[in-house]
Design a protein around this motif. Structure first.
Motif, PDB file in Angstrom:
ATOM      1  N   ASP A 158      50.505  39.070   0.137  1.00 48.13           N
ATOM      2  CA  ASP A 158      49.489  38.908  -1.062  1.00 48.13           C
ATOM      3  C   ASP A 158      48.017  39.394  -0.279  1.00 48.13           C
ATOM      4  OD1 ASP A 158      47.544  37.808  -2.608  1.00 48.13           O
ATOM      5  OD2 ASP A 158      48.513  35.968  -3.163  1.00 48.13           O
ATOM      6  N   PRO A 159      47.400  40.027  -0.956  1.00 51.27           N
ATOM      7  CA  PRO A 159      46.053  40.474  -0.030  1.00 51.27           C
ATOM      8  C   PRO A 159      45.089  39.625  -0.539  1.00 51.27           C
ATOM      9  CG  PRO A 159      46.220  41.971  -2.386  1.00 51.27           C
ATOM     10  CD  PRO A 159      47.595  41.068  -2.006  1.00 51.27           C
ATOM     11  N   HIS A 160      45.183  38.530  -1.505  1.00 52.97           N
ATOM     12  CA  HIS A 160      44.061  37.416  -1.662  1.00 52.97           C
ATOM     13  C   HIS A 160      44.295  36.240  -0.422  1.00 52.97           C
ATOM     14  CE1 HIS A 160      43.081  39.714  -5.077  1.00 52.97           C
ATOM     15  NE2 HIS A 160      44.284  39.826  -5.667  1.00 52.97           N
ATOM     16  N   MET A 161      45.491  36.031  -0.251  1.00 52.47           N
ATOM     17  CA  MET A 161      45.866  34.814   0.501  1.00 52.47           C
ATOM     18  C   MET A 161      46.287  35.043   2.071  1.00 52.47           C
ATOM     19  SD  MET A 161      45.104  32.681  -1.701  1.00 52.47           S
ATOM     20  CE  MET A 161      46.021  31.220  -0.973  1.00 52.47           C
ATOM     21  N   SER A 162      46.665  36.509   2.280  1.00 50.28           N
ATOM     22  CA  SER A 162      47.207  36.534   3.754  1.00 50.28           C
ATOM     23  C   SER A 162      46.103  36.703   4.670  1.00 50.28           C
ATOM     24  CB  SER A 162      48.093  38.056   3.741  1.00 50.28           C
ATOM     25  OG  SER A 162      48.989  37.901   2.883  1.00 50.28           O
ATOM     26  N   THR A 163      46.428  36.310   5.850  1.00 52.17           N
ATOM     27  CA  THR A 163      45.701  36.520   7.031  1.00 52.17           C
ATOM     28  C   THR A 163      45.546  37.955   7.707  1.00 52.17           C
ATOM     29  OG1 THR A 163      47.180  36.316   8.613  1.00 52.17           O
ATOM     30  CG2 THR A 163      46.135  34.304   7.920  1.00 52.17           C
TER      31      THR A 163
END
Length: 287
Positions: A158-163
């Protein structure tokens, strides 16, 4: 000051026959124009195929495929490092369309090549160019599903949540990080930021899911691609009225960099386009 349009398209090494179409390449997520640099000489090529395979490829080049090779440079990386990232495909395809019209208006047609995320931008760009009457001879789609997966069916983080670390681990497992980049923390941070922006943009295509081109498609899938299994590309055939041909490559997600069989197939495909007035056999497939 540089003309903004000259920053969008990067000319890559090599030149071929003047009568051939130009090729415009769209990089995958996290990458810049240099992703295609080592392919460019193979895509213009000598007039006769070499007798031995080109280094890094399993098949030789088949003659002059394209007059020139260009790569789209997305903002926020390489020569456009100081620019902010854009977060929609519409922004990417809009500037690519404008740059192609401005810089390649004298070319005898263009072929667009999009790999992975780049295929979405390339498709949207082809739609815009054709709507404006620009001569797009064909579109090569590599390693990209025709439909944008729903958030619950993503094959990427998930590009919004991933580190940043999780994003880099994912792209490294796909073979998308050059060895020299792994040794530089600053470059890794820049790559993670570009990757995040590209994955967000991939979820916001510029064109509707039922948009259809009038341009022939050459579809490249890879037999060991964990991100886009070959069957995930089947729906591309319905996205054009001009026919499509599938080619199965051997390797993982970035097989087009290693399995050169598609270069030979592209030569035949271009010949068919010329002989057939720009129309491919519908639903064709080559092993």
């Amino acid at each position: 000051m540089d003309d903004p349009m000259t920053l969008v398209l990067t000319a890559l090494p090599g030149s071929g026959g003047a009568a051939q179409p130009a090729l415009v390449c769209f990089p995958p997520a996290g990458a810049g124009a240099s992703f295609y640099r080592r392919l460019a000489p193979r895509l213009t090529g000598p007039e006769e195929a070499p007798t031995s395979p080109v280094e890094g490829l399993t098949s030789p080049v088949a003659g002059q495929l394209f007059s020139t090779v260009w790569a789209v440079q997305y903002p926020g990386r390489e020569s456009r490092l100081r620019e902010p990232h854009t977060l929609t495909c519409a922004e990417r395809s809009g500037e690519a369309t404008a740059a192609i019209r401005a810089q390649l208006s004298s070319a005898p047609g263009v072929v667009l090549l999009g790999h992975s995320f780049g295929a979405r931008v390339a498709f949207d760009t082809a739609l815009q160019l054709r709507a404006e009457g620009f001569p797009v001879a064909g579109l090569i789609v590599s390693g990209c599903a025709a439909q944008v997966p729903a958030p619950g069916h993503r094959r990427h983080p998930d590009p919004h949540m991933s580190t940043a670390e999780a994003l880099l681990t994912w792209v490294r497992e796909l073979g998308g990080l050059p060895a020299d980049l792994l040794a530089c923390d600053e470059l890794l941070a820049l790559t993670a930021a570009a990757l995040r922006a590209d994955l967000i943009a991939a979820e916001a295509p510029a064109s509707p899911a039922d948009a259809v081109l009038d341009v022939p498609l050459l579809l490249l899938s890879a037999d060991d691609d964990p991100l886009v299994p070959p069957a995930a590309m089947d729906d591309w055939a319905a996205r054009t009225t001009a026919g499509s041909i599938r080619l199965d490559l051997h390797g993982g997600h970035h097989a087009l960099l290693h399995d050169g069989s598609w270069l030979l197939a592209t030569a035949s495909w271009l010949d068919e386009l010329t002989a057939g007035g720009g129309v491919c056999p519908a639903g064709g497939r080559r092993p």
